[in-house]
Design a protein around this motif. Sequence first.
Motif, PDB file in Angstrom:
ATOM      1  N   TRP A 148       0.807  -1.213   0.000  1.00 56.63           N
ATOM      2  CA  TRP A 148       0.000   0.000   0.000  1.00 56.63           C
ATOM      3  C   TRP A 148       0.846   1.272   0.000  1.00 56.63           C
ATOM      4  CZ3 TRP A 148       1.004   2.919   4.302  1.00 56.63           C
ATOM      5  CH2 TRP A 148       1.446   2.256   5.455  1.00 56.63           C
TER       6      TRP A 148
ATOM      7  N   GLU B  83       1.290   7.398 -12.055  1.00 54.41           N
ATOM      8  CA  GLU B  83       0.582   8.206 -11.058  1.00 54.41           C
ATOM      9  C   GLU B  83       1.449   9.368 -10.584  1.00 54.41           C
ATOM     10  OE1 GLU B  83      -1.728   5.791  -7.958  1.00 54.41           O
ATOM     11  OE2 GLU B  83      -0.257   4.346  -8.720  1.00 54.41           O
TER      12      GLU B  83
ATOM     13  N   CYS C 126       4.647  18.951  -4.139  1.00 53.27           N
ATOM     14  CA  CYS C 126       3.640  17.924  -4.432  1.00 53.27           C
ATOM     15  C   CYS C 126       4.094  16.605  -3.838  1.00 53.27           C
ATOM     16  CB  CYS C 126       3.454  17.796  -5.944  1.00 53.27           C
ATOM     17  SG  CYS C 126       2.420  16.391  -6.432  1.00 53.27           S
TER      18      CYS C 126
ATOM     19  N   PRO D 170       2.667  12.980  -3.778  1.00 56.83           N
ATOM     20  CA  PRO D 170       1.591  12.127  -4.287  1.00 56.83           C
ATOM     21  C   PRO D 170       1.308  10.946  -3.363  1.00 56.83           C
ATOM     22  CG  PRO D 170       3.607  11.742  -5.530  1.00 56.83           C
ATOM     23  CD  PRO D 170       3.906  12.837  -4.559  1.00 56.83           C
ATOM     24  N   GLY D 171       0.033  10.606  -3.237  1.00 56.00           N
ATOM     25  CA  GLY D 171      -0.359   9.441  -2.458  1.00 56.00           C
ATOM     26  C   GLY D 171      -0.688   9.777  -1.019  1.00 56.00           C
ATOM     27  N   ALA D 172      -1.842   9.300  -0.545  1.00 54.03           N
ATOM     28  CA  ALA D 172      -2.283   9.595   0.822  1.00 54.03           C
ATOM     29  C   ALA D 172      -1.292   9.145   1.899  1.00 54.03           C
ATOM     30  CB  ALA D 172      -3.664   8.976   1.058  1.00 54.03           C
ATOM     31  N   PRO D 173      -0.724   7.927   1.807  1.00 50.03           N
ATOM     32  CA  PRO D 173       0.238   7.517   2.840  1.00 50.03           C
ATOM     33  C   PRO D 173       1.452   8.440   2.911  1.00 50.03           C
ATOM     34  CG  PRO D 173      -0.503   5.612   1.599  1.00 50.03           C
ATOM     35  CD  PRO D 173      -0.982   6.832   0.860  1.00 50.03           C
ATOM     36  N   ASN D 174       1.932   8.867   1.747  1.00 49.19           N
ATOM     37  CA  ASN D 174       3.093   9.758   1.724  1.00 49.19           C
ATOM     38  C   ASN D 174       2.754  11.139   2.285  1.00 49.19           C
ATOM     39  OD1 ASN D 174       4.713   7.771   0.474  1.00 49.19           O
ATOM     40  ND2 ASN D 174       3.898   8.334  -1.533  1.00 49.19           N
ATOM     41  N   LYS D 175       1.556  11.632   1.966  1.00 52.85           N
ATOM     42  CA  LYS D 175       1.114  12.908   2.537  1.00 52.85           C
ATOM     43  C   LYS D 175       1.068  12.818   4.061  1.00 52.85           C
ATOM     44  CE  LYS D 175      -1.731  14.831  -1.232  1.00 52.85           C
ATOM     45  NZ  LYS D 175      -1.277  13.967  -2.325  1.00 52.85           N
ATOM     46  N   ALA D 176       0.557  11.689   4.564  1.00 51.95           N
ATOM     47  CA  ALA D 176       0.470  11.514   6.015  1.00 51.95           C
ATOM     48  C   ALA D 176       1.856  11.479   6.648  1.00 51.95           C
ATOM     49  CB  ALA D 176      -0.291  10.230   6.331  1.00 51.95           C
TER      50      ALA D 176
END
Length: 266
Positions: free
Chosen positions: A208, A215, A231, A233-239
Amino acid sequence: MARRLALITGASAGIGAASARIYASHGYDVALTARRADRLEGLAAEIKLRSGVEAYALPADLADPAGVDAVLAGIAEQGRVVDALVNNAGYGLPGTFATTSWADQATFLQVMLTSVCEMTHKVLPGMVERRFGRIVNVASLAGLVPGAAGHTLYAATKGFLVKFSQSLHLENLATGVHVSALCPGFTYSEFHDVNGTRDQVSQGVPEWMWLGADEVAAAGYEAAEANRPICVPGAPNKALAAIAKVVPDDWALALMASQGSRFRKV
């Protein structure tokens, strides 16, 4: 009106190749540079057929201090200028700082920092003059979290690219030039195969946490169009990037000490 031209470095695979396809799909002609001429020529032929735009294969080694000028000369020979630049060329250098040679580290810095700054410095004035430009510096989530043991200069160079991009973004708010630092996490590409860490990351990183190169490239294109300076990208990386801002430094560093060996050769 003639189509604009996007220059993508490290275009032979991964995020670079995906970025070339993305820009071509949006109507840009593309100039592709990397060391592997056969890969570039194959990608150029594919892009011409698929998107109906012009694609130039310009093999060059950005580890060579003359590499940037060679690429830009090839573009000038076609009577073209650079309207969009994706600084993507890069790699990882396994090992600790003391156990690797300075020659290898110096080459790493040439590719990861010097060539990026030089290429940007040489195309930016024309963008400003024409009142249009897009610059994407492919950094990394590693540039937003504490450093880890091994690959010593990787996170440092990516952190540099983040700050570099933020400054360029602010300097060009009124020029029509948009600048973004693209900070992906784990991305399906040849990166880990080349530096010999494929087995480590495949076993140590859950599925995940991975994104596809397409992407990531699309996120970079959209960020530059919207003129967002960073930027992720990706919800896990943002978190993870958000957590890194609020967790005390000693806690974050301890976590990197305990987990870093899952992802890097030391």
